[in-house]
Design a protein around this motif. Structure first.
Motif, PDB file in Angstrom:
ATOM      1  N   VAL A 130       0.839  -1.201   0.000  1.00 42.58           N
ATOM      2  CA  VAL A 130       0.000   0.000   0.000  1.00 42.58           C
ATOM      3  C   VAL A 130       0.878   1.257   0.000  1.00 42.58           C
ATOM      4  CG1 VAL A 130      -1.904   1.222   1.151  1.00 42.58           C
ATOM      5  CG2 VAL A 130      -1.735  -1.276   1.330  1.00 42.58           C
ATOM      6  N   LYS A 131       0.571   2.166  -0.889  1.00 40.85           N
ATOM      7  CA  LYS A 131       1.312   3.429  -1.002  1.00 40.85           C
ATOM      8  C   LYS A 131       1.216   4.214   0.316  1.00 40.85           C
ATOM      9  CE  LYS A 131       1.501   7.444  -4.110  1.00 40.85           C
ATOM     10  NZ  LYS A 131       0.775   8.142  -5.190  1.00 40.85           N
ATOM     11  N   ASN A 132       2.325   4.827   0.711  1.00 38.12           N
ATOM     12  CA  ASN A 132       2.415   5.686   1.908  1.00 38.12           C
ATOM     13  C   ASN A 132       2.436   4.916   3.232  1.00 38.12           C
ATOM     14  OD1 ASN A 132       2.139   7.898   0.116  1.00 38.12           O
ATOM     15  ND2 ASN A 132      -0.084   7.858   0.338  1.00 38.12           N
ATOM     16  N   GLU A 180      -4.933   3.890  -7.138  1.00 32.47           N
ATOM     17  CA  GLU A 180      -4.016   4.918  -6.625  1.00 32.47           C
ATOM     18  C   GLU A 180      -3.155   4.376  -5.490  1.00 32.47           C
ATOM     19  OE1 GLU A 180      -4.202   9.199  -4.235  1.00 32.47           O
ATOM     20  OE2 GLU A 180      -6.070   8.180  -4.779  1.00 32.47           O
ATOM     21  N   MET A 181      -3.756   3.584  -4.601  1.00 32.89           N
ATOM     22  CA  MET A 181      -3.054   3.106  -3.407  1.00 32.89           C
ATOM     23  C   MET A 181      -2.240   1.825  -3.635  1.00 32.89           C
ATOM     24  SD  MET A 181      -3.444   5.242  -1.071  1.00 32.89           S
ATOM     25  CE  MET A 181      -3.650   6.658  -2.117  1.00 32.89           C
ATOM     26  N   GLU A 214      -5.418   6.921   6.061  1.00 37.95           N
ATOM     27  CA  GLU A 214      -6.181   7.332   4.870  1.00 37.95           C
ATOM     28  C   GLU A 214      -5.913   6.370   3.703  1.00 37.95           C
ATOM     29  OE1 GLU A 214      -5.302  11.206   2.862  1.00 37.95           O
ATOM     30  OE2 GLU A 214      -7.142  11.796   3.906  1.00 37.95           O
ATOM     31  N   SER A 215      -4.645   6.017   3.505  1.00 34.18           N
ATOM     32  CA  SER A 215      -4.263   5.095   2.427  1.00 34.18           C
ATOM     33  C   SER A 215      -4.874   3.715   2.658  1.00 34.18           C
ATOM     34  CB  SER A 215      -2.742   4.977   2.326  1.00 34.18           C
ATOM     35  OG  SER A 215      -2.161   6.228   2.004  1.00 34.18           O
ATOM     36  N   MET A 230      -9.510   4.717  -6.358  1.00 32.96           N
ATOM     37  CA  MET A 230      -8.761   4.785  -5.086  1.00 32.96           C
ATOM     38  C   MET A 230      -7.863   3.563  -4.923  1.00 32.96           C
ATOM     39  SD  MET A 230     -11.571   5.966  -2.292  1.00 32.96           S
ATOM     40  CE  MET A 230     -12.365   7.573  -2.327  1.00 32.96           C
ATOM     41  N   GLU A 231      -8.430   2.398  -5.242  1.00 32.61           N
ATOM     42  CA  GLU A 231      -7.692   1.137  -5.156  1.00 32.61           C
ATOM     43  C   GLU A 231      -6.444   1.190  -6.036  1.00 32.61           C
ATOM     44  OE1 GLU A 231      -9.180  -2.878  -6.811  1.00 32.61           O
ATOM     45  OE2 GLU A 231     -10.177  -2.650  -4.872  1.00 32.61           O
ATOM     46  N   ARG A 239      -1.942  10.047   7.162  1.00 33.05           N
ATOM     47  CA  ARG A 239      -1.667   9.648   5.777  1.00 33.05           C
ATOM     48  C   ARG A 239      -1.707   8.120   5.614  1.00 33.05           C
ATOM     49  NH1 ARG A 239       3.845  10.773   2.404  1.00 33.05           N
ATOM     50  NH2 ARG A 239       2.960  10.939   0.330  1.00 33.05           N
ATOM     51  N   LYS A 259      -8.604   3.856   1.848  1.00 34.82           N
ATOM     52  CA  LYS A 259      -8.843   3.965   0.394  1.00 34.82           C
ATOM     53  C   LYS A 259      -8.638   2.641  -0.342  1.00 34.82           C
ATOM     54  CE  LYS A 259      -7.938   8.861  -0.561  1.00 34.82           C
ATOM     55  NZ  LYS A 259      -7.044   9.798  -1.284  1.00 34.82           N
ATOM     56  N   CYS A 260      -7.664   1.846   0.095  1.00 37.41           N
ATOM     57  CA  CYS A 260      -7.392   0.586  -0.606  1.00 37.41           C
ATOM     58  C   CYS A 260      -8.317  -0.537  -0.173  1.00 37.41           C
ATOM     59  CB  CYS A 260      -5.936   0.170  -0.432  1.00 37.41           C
ATOM     60  SG  CYS A 260      -5.576  -0.532   1.180  1.00 37.41           S
TER      61      CYS A 260
END
Length: 519
Positions: free
Chosen positions: A195-197, A317-318, A237-238, A314-315, A234, A241-242
Motif C-alpha cells: 500500500v502506497k504511503n 491509486e493506493m 487514509e491510504s 482509489m484502489e 496519511r 482507500k485501498c
C-alpha cells in the motif's frame, strides 16, 4: 529460455533423445563432443571444444570465438570464420565441411550457455516447477512478495493466480501481514507493504497490537490502540482507500469523513492513559470489546458510499493496480469484438502493424514540440497490461477533450517496436461509447494483419470425447484464417495418441481470434 525455444533446437534435442530421428554429425570428430546432447550444440564449452579439435584453436582463441558468437559481433565472426576454415583444412577437413560446421556452431552458439549455468538454471526450474505444482498458493504468495512494488509484474502474476483459480484479496487490517499471505484454501491476502504511503515500521506496530490485544473492531478502536506517531493520518487514509478497513463497521466514504475526529479522540485517549487518567470501565477491568462498545465513538454520518469507479480509482491509486474488479471487466465482450490486439500481444506483431487497442488511461504526460504544438504520451491499460500511446499534435488537436485520466478509449494506430519496447502511434481516438469502425479503414479484422510467423500450430483433441462435427467445424476455421502456419492435430486416446499433420492447403494465420474460435 525463449531463444532456444524459437530456434528449433529443443525439438531436435527431444527427438534425438527419444530416438525419433537418426542423429547425424557433419564430421565424425563431432560425435564425441556432441553425443551427450544428441547432436545439438547446447553448451559454450562444446563450441570451444569443436574449435579446438577441428580447427586447432587454442583455448584462448576458442574463447574469442565464443564471446563473438554470444554477442553477435559480425566483423569478428567473419574473421573467426576464415581462421576456423583455414585451421580445419590444416587438419585435413574439407573446406565445405568446415564451413558447414562453423555455420552450425554460429547458429546455435547465440543461444548457448556454459554448462555450470545450465545445470543451475535447470535445477532452479525444477524446484520452482515442483513448488508451483505441489504448493501453488504458497508459491504464488512468495512470488508476488518477491516483486512487490513492480506493478506490471504484480498484475501479470495476479492474472496467473486467477488462471490457477487462486483468489487475490485486498489488504485487511485484521488479516494482512507485511507481505502477501496465504489466508485459506486458494486465497492470498495482499500485504500491507504493497500500500502506497504505508511504511514497514507502521505495519509492524499495527500487527503487534493486533496480536497482543485481538482484532480491531472499528476505526475508532484502531485509533485508540495504535501508535499514532508512526501510524499517522496519511497511513490510515491510504489503508481506508485501498479497502483495508472494509472488514470493520462503516463505508469508505464514512470512514474518511470521520478520520480527523477519530484521530483527535484517539490522541486524547492515549494522552490521558499516559498521564494515568482512566475511565470508570478501566477500573472494573471490563474486556476490550465492552470498552469499545461503551466508550464514546466517532458517529458515522449517513452518507452515500463512493461510486464503483471512484472506489476502483482509489484502489488503483493506493495499490498501483485494480484488485476487486477492473473497470474494463463490464465491457470485456464489447472490447473483444472491437480490438485486434491486446497490450500483451502487441510485442508479437511486426513493426508498423496497423492495430486497434482499447483501454483505460492511467497516466498522461503532455509536452510541446519544437514548434510549440501540444502533444501527449498516454499510458493505456487493458485487462492484460499497459502500453504507451504517442499522440502527435494533429491527432491531439482533434481529441484533446477525450484524453482524460480514467477515460476508456479505443485507439487505432500503428505499432512502433524498437529495441524491444512496444509503443502505439495513434491515428484515430474514440471514446468507447462513441466508437464506430470506419468501413474504409485499414484497421479491419484481427486475422488480416501480419503477425509474428509461427511454423506450426498444434491442437490437442480428446479422442474419447470428440463430437462428430468437431473436425468439420475446425476445417471451417482453417479455411476462414488461411495462412502459412501448418496445422498438426494430436488425438489423445486412453491407451495411445495419434499425431496427424493436416494438408498444406489448410495452413493458417495464427492469431488470438482464431485461437479463441478453436477453443
Amino acid at each position: 529460455r525463449p531463444g532456444p525455444l524459437g530456434s528449433g533446437m529443443i525439438e531436435d534435442f527431444i527427438n534425438g533423445k527419444k530416438g525419433n530421428i537418426k542423429i547425424t554429425y557433419p564430421h565424425p570428430q563431432l560425435e564425441s563432443i556432441l553425443k551427450e546432447t544428441y547432436g545439438v550444440i547446447v553448451y559454450q564449452e562444446q563450441v570451444m571444444k569443436v574449435a579446438s579439435e577441428l580447427a586447432g584453436f587454442t583455448l584462448g582463441q576458442a574463447d574469442i570465438l565464443r564471446k563473438a558468437m554470444g554477442k553477435k559481433q559480425k566483423k569478428v565472426m567473419e574473421k573467426q570464420r576464415e581462421l576456423f576454415i583455414e585451421g580445419a583444412q590444416k587438419n585435413k577437413i574439407k573446406k565445405n565441411i568446415a564451413a558447414e560446421v562453423f555455420d552450425l556452431i554460429a547458429y546455435f552458439a547465440g543461444y548457448g550457455f556454459n554448462k555450470s549455468h545450465s545445470v543451475s538454471y535447470a535445477f532452479i526450474s525444477y524446484q520452482t516447477a515442483y513448488l508451483k505444482k505441489n504448493y501453488p498458493v504458497e508459491y504464488m504468495a512468495s512470488l508476488l512478495t518477491s516483486i512487490m512494488g513492480i506493478n506490471d509484474k504484480v498484475a501479470l502474476y495476479i492474472r496467473e493466480c486467477q488462471r490457477m483459480e487462486i483468489q487475490i484479496l485486498p489488504p485487511d487490517i485484521n488479516q494482512s501481514l507485511i507481505d502477501f499471505t496465504v489466508v485459506g484454501n486458494n486465497k492470498i491476502r495482499f500485504g500491507m507493504a504493497a500500500v502506497k504511503n504505508v511504511g514497514e515500521k507502521a505495519i509492524r506496530r499495527i500487527i503487534e497490537e493486533r496480536k497482543r490485544n485481538s482484532e480491531y473492531k472499528s476505526l475508532f478502536d484502531f485509533c485508540q490502540r495504535v501508535d499514532l506517531r508512526l501510524v499517522n493520518k496519511r497511513v490510515i487514509e491510504s489503508l481506508i482507500k485501498c479497502g483495508a478497513f472494509d472488514s470493520v463497521r462503516g463505508k469508505r466514504s464514512q470512514l474518511l469523513s470521520v478520520l480527523d475526529e477519530c484521530l483527535k479522540q484517539g490522541q486524547k485517549y492515549q494522552k490521558d492513559k499516559k498521564n494515568g487518567q482512566t475511565s470508570i470501565f478501566d477500573l472494573f477491568e471490563v474486556n476490550q470489546k465492552e470498552k469499545t462498545n461503551n466508550s464514546s465513538q466517532c458517529k458515522l454520518p449517513n452518507i452515500e458510499e463512493f461510486s464503483k469507479n471512484e472506489l476502483l480509482s482509489m484502489e488503483k491509486e493506493m495499490l498501483g493496480l485494480y484488485i476487486s474488479q477492473h473497470p474494463l471487466k463490464d465491457y470485456q465482450k464489447k472490447l473483444r469484438d472491437i480490438i485486434t490486439v491486446t497490450s500483451n500481444e502487441a510485442a508479437n506483431f511486426p513493426d508498423k502493424s496497423k492495430v486497434i487497442l482499447a483501454g483505460i488511461i492511467n497516466k498522461i504526460k503532455k509536452k510541446n514540440t519544437k514548434n510549440g504544438n501540444p502533444m501527449a504520451f498516454i499510458n493505456l491499460e487493458d485487462l492484460e497490461g499497459t502500453i504507451e500511446v504517442i499522440v502527435f499534435p494533429k491527432v491531439y488537436e482533434k481529441n484533446n477533450n477525450k484524453i482524460k485520466k480514467d477515460e476508456i478509449l479505443v485507439i487505432e494506430g500503428s505499432l512502433d517496436i524498437t529495441e524491444g519496447k512496444v509503443k502505439l502511434i495513434s491515428k484515430n481516438i474514440s471514446a468507447l461509447n462513441e466508437y464506430k469502425k470506419n468501413k474504409k479503414s485499414n484497421f479491419k479484422v484481427r486475422n488480416e494483419k501480419p503477425q509474428k510467423m509461427f511454423k506450426e500450430i498444434h491442437i490437442e483433441i480428446n479422442a474419447t470425447r470428440n463430437k462428430s462435427d468437431m473436425l468439420t467445424k475446425l476445417k471451417e476455421v482453417f479455411i476462414k484464417y488461411q495462412g502459412s502456419s501448418q496445422v498438426i492435430l494430436h488425438f489423445k486416446g486412453q491407451r495411445k495418441s495419434i499425431i496427424h499433420t493436416i494438408d498444406r492447403k489448410y495452413s493458417v494465420t495464427i492469431n488470438q481470434k482464431m485461437i479463441r474460435e478453436i477453443e
